[in-house]
Scaffold this motif. Structure first.
Motif, mmCIF file in Angstrom:
data_model
loop_
_atom_site.group_PDB
_atom_site.id
_atom_site.type_symbol
_atom_site.label_atom_id
_atom_site.label_comp_id
_atom_site.label_asym_id
_atom_site.label_seq_id
_atom_site.Cartn_x
_atom_site.Cartn_y
_atom_site.Cartn_z
ATOM 1 N N UNK A 124 0.808 -1.224 0.000
ATOM 2 C CA UNK A 124 0.000 0.000 0.000
ATOM 3 C C UNK A 124 0.842 1.275 0.000
ATOM 4 N N UNK A 155 -12.180 -0.873 5.666
ATOM 5 C CA UNK A 155 -11.727 -2.144 6.235
ATOM 6 C C UNK A 155 -10.618 -2.748 5.362
ATOM 7 N N UNK A 156 -9.555 -3.269 5.974
ATOM 8 C CA UNK A 156 -8.429 -3.799 5.199
ATOM 9 C C UNK A 156 -8.803 -4.854 4.157
ATOM 10 N N UNK A 157 -9.955 -5.442 4.284
ATOM 11 C CA UNK A 157 -10.377 -6.376 3.238
ATOM 12 C C UNK A 157 -10.358 -5.719 1.863
ATOM 13 N N UNK A 159 -8.316 -3.410 0.745
ATOM 14 C CA UNK A 159 -7.062 -2.713 0.441
ATOM 15 C C UNK A 159 -6.579 -2.945 -0.991
ATOM 16 N N UNK A 167 -6.623 2.610 7.634
ATOM 17 C CA UNK A 167 -6.734 2.974 9.057
ATOM 18 C C UNK A 167 -6.829 4.486 9.234
ATOM 19 N N UNK A 169 -5.160 5.969 11.348
ATOM 20 C CA UNK A 169 -3.747 6.357 11.467
ATOM 21 C C UNK A 169 -3.165 6.824 10.133
ATOM 22 N N UNK A 170 -3.346 6.036 9.087
ATOM 23 C CA UNK A 170 -2.812 6.420 7.780
ATOM 24 C C UNK A 170 -3.510 7.669 7.246
ATOM 25 N N UNK A 193 -14.205 -0.637 13.438
ATOM 26 C CA UNK A 193 -14.684 -1.116 14.741
ATOM 27 C C UNK A 193 -13.684 -2.050 15.434
ATOM 28 N N UNK A 194 -12.842 -2.718 14.694
ATOM 29 C CA UNK A 194 -11.913 -3.720 15.212
ATOM 30 C C UNK A 194 -10.602 -3.101 15.723
ATOM 31 N N UNK A 196 -7.911 -1.403 17.738
ATOM 32 C CA UNK A 196 -7.628 -1.026 19.134
ATOM 33 C C UNK A 196 -6.845 0.287 19.228
ATOM 34 N N UNK A 197 -6.356 0.758 18.093
ATOM 35 C CA UNK A 197 -5.605 2.018 18.057
ATOM 36 C C UNK A 197 -6.528 3.205 17.743
#
Lengths: 285, 285
Positions: A124, A155-157, A159, A167, A169-170, A193-194, A196-197
């Motif tokens: 990515x 969701x990373x699915x 990507x 995320x 974050x990104x 939702x998953x 933790x960050x």
């Protein structure tokens, strides 16, 4: 946290929840009929998709506001990276056209689903660089027209083919890199939702960069990753905790219900779906 | 980074890549036939699934070693959290039984796929706490039997029903919490390829806690999230970069090819599949 038990004026309908009226889904309601049904039920705002607007952006925006709804957003730019965005100029022009529509509609925010991995690259990282470079040209264009752009991590699915951005974050990293006041993020329960960050990254984003909060639920036994979203309360996402994080970071905007559900909610009467959304929002969100 | 161009002794076969010989998939090869086929082709090690072992753990382990293969691992414990693990004692007993099998087989590592969200809770946080508590009872049992346990984070798509553990970050948090030398992580390209935080988290894990590295590829247009994995080179994962991160953190163990592919690789002759794995591993991984 805001208390919605007796006040759902923060509730926004994303019209995707009624099946888009395309591809054989949905009841065929016009934008005007959806506007009236939302206004009757006390929704505070509405979010359209480009496919519903066509050349009627100004009229539909005015119609929504006349009915007492604000237009919280427009979905979405064409992909800016990945196999469908190989032509840089075409991708940028597509985004600018969506910005024009958002400005005409008077939509507060235009959502960006960024697109997948550039076919000439792996992973990515390179695609996120391509995305950032192209955004650099798009963001000032949106600013001139008073449109905020919301990067939505998926969701990373997805990507590989829909969103190399996975995320919060990104997404905040990209906002940091470009440093534009009209570039922020959209936070969708289905996609984050998953994580933790999440709470820490929302704090990092801050109120000034959270442009949207999208609601649905993640069904534990998801049958289709695109079109099997759950109604709030039917899944395993911790909706109260996520809203707590979003509002803890300072967000006080609309809560936008966006449920893609080809086999369940899209088959029901739109009025019933809207009633259930209001009920669940007040009780569970 | 290690150079595999002319040496694939680090290559391990996860027998799932040949379709398990169950549910109508695979060519029906016995564990012995798979062992011989791997040994003939210069694989260094092999990883079995419990379903293939039954009561023959000791015999199959000895057979593999006699053929020149080490048994790098066993897949996997029954779920420790989620809807299938509501009975705490049954979940712990199931894990202990898998540990016994791994010990009998002489497998270096037992992989743990942790299970989904506990049905009485929302989000992943509470389920991760349940997991950590149960691991506290299981890890010492494994240590007494010389078995290492590898927590495998799965792609967030599975968070609801298969793995509330979705990132290397969360897995290392649990390792930190329990602080046991026989508890570490397994890193599977399929599950982590999208994660921009991966390199930093692998550094945090360190060589002493990376117990496995699993290879396949993520197909951009994935048709089935469980059974449509790609052969190395056919997808968009940056295999060299990920191995760079894994080895940069100090890992020097087997590279285990694990490809669930009901519609493609499982339909082919197992000998052909093994040949392609060797070729792709040398050229691309």
């Amino acid at each position: 946290m805001r208390d919605f038990t007796n006040d759902h004026s923060a509730l926004a309908l994303n019209t995707a929840s009624l099946g888009h009226n395309l591809d054989g889904h949905g009841a065929g309601w016009s934008p005007e009929r959806v506007i009236d049904a939302c206004a009757e039920r006390g929704f505070g705002s509405i979010v359209f998709w480009r496919r519903e607007i066509g050349s009627r952006a100004v009229a539909i925006g005015e119609r929504a506001r006349a009915a007492g709804l604000s237009v919280a957003g427009l979905c979405r730019t064409p992909f800016l990276t990945g196999a469908e965005a190989m032509d840089r100029q075409a991708a940028i022009d597509g985004a600018k056209s969506a910005i024009d529509m958002a400005a005409g509609l008077g939509a507060a925010v235009l959502t960006i689903v960024v697109g997948g991995v550039h076919p000439d690259t792996k992973g990515t990282e390179e695609s996120l660089k391509i995305l950032t470079e192209r955004l650099g040209e798009i963001v000032p264009y949106a600013a001139e027209r008073g449109v905020k752009l919301a990067l939505e991590p998926l969701n990373p699915f997805y990507a590989g083919n829909r969103s190399c951005l996975t995320t919060v974050r990104d997404a905040v990293d990209i906002c940091d890199a470009l440093g534009a006041p009209n570039l922020g993020i959209a936070v969708d329960v289905y996609h984050v939702w998953w994580d933790s960050d999440l709470d820490a990254q929302l704090q990092r984003a801050g109120a000034g960069r959270i442009f949207g909060y999208h609601l649905c639920d993640w069904l534990a036994e998801t049958r289709d990753v695109l079109l099997d979203r759950g109604m709030m309360g039917d899944g395993v996402a911790d909706l109260r905790a996520i809203r707590g994080s979003v509002e803890g970071a300072g967000y006080a905007g609309p809560c936008e219900v966006e449920i893609f559900s080809a086999q369940n909610w899209w088959k029901r009467d739109p009025g019933e779906v809207l009633d259930v959304i209001v009920e669940r929002f007040r009780a569970l969100c």
